[in-house]
Design an enzyme around this catalytic site. Structure first.
Site, PDB file in Angstrom:
ATOM      1  N   HIS A 101     -43.705  18.488 -51.513  1.00 34.10           N
ATOM      2  CA  HIS A 101     -42.778  18.899 -52.556  1.00 34.10           C
ATOM      3  C   HIS A 101     -41.855  19.983 -52.013  1.00 34.10           C
ATOM      4  O   HIS A 101     -42.186  20.675 -51.066  1.00 34.10           O
ATOM      5  CB  HIS A 101     -43.505  19.374 -53.820  1.00 34.10           C
ATOM      6  CG  HIS A 101     -44.443  20.518 -53.617  1.00 34.10           C
ATOM      7  ND1 HIS A 101     -45.673  20.383 -53.005  1.00 34.10           N
ATOM      8  CD2 HIS A 101     -44.336  21.816 -53.953  1.00 34.10           C
ATOM      9  CE1 HIS A 101     -46.287  21.558 -52.991  1.00 34.10           C
ATOM     10  NE2 HIS A 101     -45.486  22.449 -53.548  1.00 34.10           N
ATOM     11  N   HIS A 103     -39.357  23.219 -53.205  1.00 36.65           N
ATOM     12  CA  HIS A 103     -38.975  24.177 -54.241  1.00 36.65           C
ATOM     13  C   HIS A 103     -37.482  24.464 -54.111  1.00 36.65           C
ATOM     14  O   HIS A 103     -36.997  24.727 -53.011  1.00 36.65           O
ATOM     15  CB  HIS A 103     -39.698  25.515 -54.044  1.00 36.65           C
ATOM     16  CG  HIS A 103     -41.184  25.444 -54.169  1.00 36.65           C
ATOM     17  ND1 HIS A 103     -41.846  25.847 -55.302  1.00 36.65           N
ATOM     18  CD2 HIS A 103     -42.137  25.035 -53.291  1.00 36.65           C
ATOM     19  CE1 HIS A 103     -43.141  25.692 -55.122  1.00 36.65           C
ATOM     20  NE2 HIS A 103     -43.348  25.200 -53.911  1.00 36.65           N
TER      21      HIS A 103
END
Length: 138
Positions: A101, A103
């Site tokens: 992932h 950010h």
């Protein structure tokens, strides 16, 4: 490829509700439940990869352009003056959920310092030796 025990797989594929800011066939981008700043967003691939080292190159190649689009939107609608793009790999790098992932953290004038370090110093011969060792395995 999904991991039925992975919370980010479940969120990315709509099994768990989220505040979604973007979705396509490869990704879901959601607002972080524990934001570093207002608008902090996570880009989650819909397929499971533990980290960037495991990612399909096509998926990895789409992450930064998408992060740029989301960051630009944050500047346009939230009044952010900038944004950080952060991607952690491994526990020692701060990764806590082992699903790739990214950010996108909007930054605001006068806001707190985040994502920074004190630059160190290194001798040229140590830099050369380190570079040679990394090149040797690429």
């Amino acid at each position: 490829m999904k991991d039925c025990n992975c919370i980010f797989c479940k969120i990315a594929n709509g099994e768990i509700p989220s505040s979604t800011v973007y979705e396509d066939e490869d990704f879901r981008a959601i607002l972080d439940l524990g934001p570093a700043s207002r608008g902090h967003t996570l880009i989650l691939p819909k397929n499971h990869y533990a980290d960037i080292c495991e990612a399909d190159p096509g998926i990895a190649g789409k992450l930064f352009p998408l992060a740029g689009r989301i960051g630009a939107a944050m500047k346009a609608v939230l009044g952010a003056s900038g944004f950080n793009v952060v991607q952690n790999n491994g526990a020692s790098a701060g990764q806590t959920v082992f699903h790739l992932h990214v950010h996108i953290i909007p930054r605001y004038d006068g806001g707190p310092r985040m994502v920074s370090w004190e630059p160190g110093e290194e001798k040229p011969e140590v830099l050369a030796e380190t570079a040679a060792r990394i090149k040797g395995v690429l």
